[in-house]
Design a protein around this motif. Structure first.
Motif, mmCIF file in Angstrom:
data_model
loop_
_atom_site.group_PDB
_atom_site.id
_atom_site.type_symbol
_atom_site.label_atom_id
_atom_site.label_comp_id
_atom_site.label_asym_id
_atom_site.label_seq_id
_atom_site.Cartn_x
_atom_site.Cartn_y
_atom_site.Cartn_z
ATOM 1 N N GLU A 83 -3.985 -13.733 8.994
ATOM 2 C CA GLU A 83 -3.798 -12.324 8.618
ATOM 3 C C GLU A 83 -3.075 -12.184 7.281
ATOM 4 N N HIS A 84 -2.786 -13.327 6.636
ATOM 5 C CA HIS A 84 -1.972 -13.254 5.426
ATOM 6 C C HIS A 84 -2.611 -12.397 4.336
ATOM 7 N N GLN A 85 -3.917 -12.605 4.118
ATOM 8 C CA GLN A 85 -4.576 -11.837 3.053
ATOM 9 C C GLN A 85 -4.588 -10.346 3.390
ATOM 10 N N ALA A 86 -4.784 -10.038 4.659
ATOM 11 C CA ALA A 86 -4.784 -8.630 5.080
ATOM 12 C C ALA A 86 -3.408 -8.014 4.817
ATOM 13 N N PHE A 87 -2.367 -8.815 5.030
ATOM 14 C CA PHE A 87 -0.990 -8.366 4.769
ATOM 15 C C PHE A 87 -0.819 -8.037 3.280
ATOM 16 N N VAL A 88 -1.214 -8.972 2.419
ATOM 17 C CA VAL A 88 -1.085 -8.748 0.969
ATOM 18 C C VAL A 88 -1.900 -7.516 0.559
ATOM 19 N N ASP A 89 -3.127 -7.428 1.074
ATOM 20 C CA ASP A 89 -3.976 -6.271 0.745
ATOM 21 C C ASP A 89 -3.310 -4.967 1.184
ATOM 22 N N SER A 90 -2.623 -5.006 2.325
ATOM 23 C CA SER A 90 -2.009 -3.781 2.855
ATOM 24 C C SER A 90 -0.916 -3.260 1.923
ATOM 25 N N LEU A 91 -0.260 -4.165 1.197
ATOM 26 C CA LEU A 91 0.817 -3.735 0.297
ATOM 27 C C LEU A 91 0.242 -2.926 -0.865
ATOM 28 N N HIS A 122 9.568 -0.311 0.660
ATOM 29 C CA HIS A 122 10.337 -0.757 1.840
ATOM 30 C C HIS A 122 10.276 0.263 2.973
ATOM 31 N N ARG A 123 9.790 1.471 2.684
ATOM 32 C CA ARG A 123 9.743 2.497 3.729
ATOM 33 C C ARG A 123 8.323 2.744 4.238
ATOM 34 N N ALA A 124 7.389 1.892 3.807
ATOM 35 C CA ALA A 124 6.013 2.014 4.303
ATOM 36 C C ALA A 124 5.974 1.537 5.759
ATOM 37 N N PRO A 125 4.937 1.913 6.501
ATOM 38 C CA PRO A 125 4.838 1.449 7.897
ATOM 39 C C PRO A 125 4.797 -0.076 7.969
ATOM 40 N N ASP A 126 5.265 -0.617 9.073
ATOM 41 C CA ASP A 126 5.253 -2.068 9.278
ATOM 42 C C ASP A 126 3.838 -2.616 9.230
ATOM 43 N N PHE A 127 3.694 -3.812 8.674
ATOM 44 C CA PHE A 127 2.497 -4.607 8.942
ATOM 45 C C PHE A 127 2.886 -5.506 10.108
ATOM 46 N N ALA A 128 2.278 -5.321 11.262
ATOM 47 C CA ALA A 128 2.651 -6.121 12.438
ATOM 48 C C ALA A 128 1.636 -7.241 12.615
ATOM 49 N N PHE A 129 2.068 -8.468 12.360
ATOM 50 C CA PHE A 129 1.178 -9.620 12.521
ATOM 51 C C PHE A 129 0.819 -9.776 14.004
#
Ligand SMILES: O=C(O)CCC(=O)C(=O)O
Ligand SMILES: [Fe+2]
Length: 411
Positions: free
Chosen positions: A319-327, A299-306
């Protein structure tokens, strides 16, 4: 009244321009900005501007500038209305400029972990505020320590939050509900054809990709277990307000949902991080049942900004897959270890708005994982859907219940 003015700028960061009543140039006009019918903000056009002074527009002190909520999706700018209060005049809004790339973090006044908002627990001065509340006796020692854990890990387990007798009674009620569903109650299901739909419960699809929605709209017992004193005490401290329950999912088995942060999908008006959720075990969680899993500290990682501008995936599906990958990439980068919830019946896990979590793969086929998930915001905030769905809410046991599907049952 002869209103004259201009909206010079309408961007995600704000709206600015000038306005004057030529019949009463000394009267400062009030400008209101709406998204549809919802008022986003209001300000007085009394700022001095050299070019207006030079042009002899009143005394030149007639400019305004208003900051927009930080999460406002770019697409929403097209729906903005700028109105001169009390005049009935709506000013022409220039078409939105292309989204600006995010400014470097160092250049911004950041007080919360996320640049899209947050609660007091997310502020850099959290420890000072916590200490003050504790010294003043506003929160007890146990709650203070629970908050510290929550802020460190992004989740908190409250063992035995709900008495076993209430859990057992709710499970009996659930059997009756599945056998003979009350009118109006809905499930979200992908059964039997893999396509998502909202329909009345059908027991043939209970074991599958199915979740019962907003059970508290029809069940007093569901209200009681949702608003357990232990959960309300903790969530009231988190929100500094009465918790507002608004999106409840009752699972029969594991969801197998991929890792995500609720902030991407669960939209809260004006502060996307005014959000938390509870996961109540309705039975002892078994290994292989598709346990809830999460990245500790995520919860303290940098924002993923769509789109570079939004906390919400809406309008940015590509961008959904990129979001999941970023986690997963963040977990590697910051050492977020994976945890799994093996709670006993009656235990509750509370997660932070931005905790990465999901349902692990079911490896023991046929094993149930009965659970009740409830999303909460602060009493002062609203789920975004309340802009268009306004069923009667209910306040009970120190909790406000709202639903987008139906009024909430009272006494
Ligand atoms: O219980 C689960 O498997 C996940 C549920 C979830 O992520 C949610 O409802 O937000
Ligand atoms: Fe979730």
């Amino acid at each position: 009244m002869r209103i004259r003015g201009n909206v010079d700028r309408c961007e995600p960061s704000g709206v600015s321009g000038w306005v004057i009543d030529e019949d009463a140039p000394a009267v400062r006009q009030t400008v209101e900005v709406y998204l549809g019918e919802a008022l986003l903000g209001r300000c007085v056009a009394d700022q001095p501007r050299a070019d207006l002074v030079a042009a002899g527009i009143g005394d030149g002190h007639v400019a305004f500038s208003l900051t927009l909520p930080p999460f406002l999706p770019v697409a929403a700018l097209a729906g903005l209305r700028v109105v001169v209060a009390g005049s009935g005049v709506e000013m022409t809004v220039p078409t939105a400029a292309a989204p600006q790339p995010a400014a470097p973090a160092a250049a911004r006044e950041t007080t919360t972990t996320s640049r899209f908002g947050g609660l007091w627990i997310d502020r850099s001065d959290f420890m000072d505020r916590l200490g003050l509340k504790h010294r003043r006796g506003e929160i007890d020692d146990a709650t203070a320590m629970a908050l510290c854990r929550f802020v460190r890990d992004g989740y908190l387990v409250i063992p035995g939050a709900v008495p076993l007798a209430e859990v057992a009674a709710l499970r009996e009620e659930l059997e009756r509900i599945w056998a003979d569903p009350p009118a109006g109650l809905l499930v979200e299901t992908f059964e039997p054809d893999g396509r998502m739909k909202y329909v009345a419960p059908d027991i043939r699809h209970r074991a599958g990709a199915t979740k019962l929605l907003d059970l508290y709209t029809v069940s007093r017992l569901a209200q009681a277990v949702t608003a357990s004193p232990a959960c309300m005490r903790f969530l009231s401290a988190v929100f500094e307000d009465t918790p507002k329950a608004f999106q409840q999912l009752c699972f029969w088995n594991g969801s197998q949902q991929s890792m995500h942060k609720d902030t991407a999908y669960v939209k809260i008006d004006t502060n996307p991080l005014s959000l938390a959720a509870t996961w109540l075990a309705l039975e002892d969680v078994q290994e292989g049942a598709g346990e809830l899993e999460y990245y500790v500290g995520s919860h303290r990682a940098p924002d993923f900004a769509f789109g570079g501008v939004s906390k919400w995936v809406e309008g940015h599906d590509r961008e959904h897959q990129a979001f999941v990958d970023s986690l997963h990439a963040d977990a590697q980068a910051y050492g977020h270890v994976k945890g799994r919830f093996h709670g006993k019946a009656g235990d509750v896990l509370v997660w932070h708005a931005d905790l990465a979590h999901g349902g692990s793969r079911i490896t023991r086929q046929g094993q149930t994982r009965q659970s009740l998930v409830t999303h909460f915001t602060a009493g002062r905030d609203e789920p975004f859907y309340r802009r268009h769905a306004q069923h009667a809410p209910l306040e009970r046991d120190g909790c406000v219940f709202v639903s987008q599907y139906a009024p909430v049952v009272g006494a």
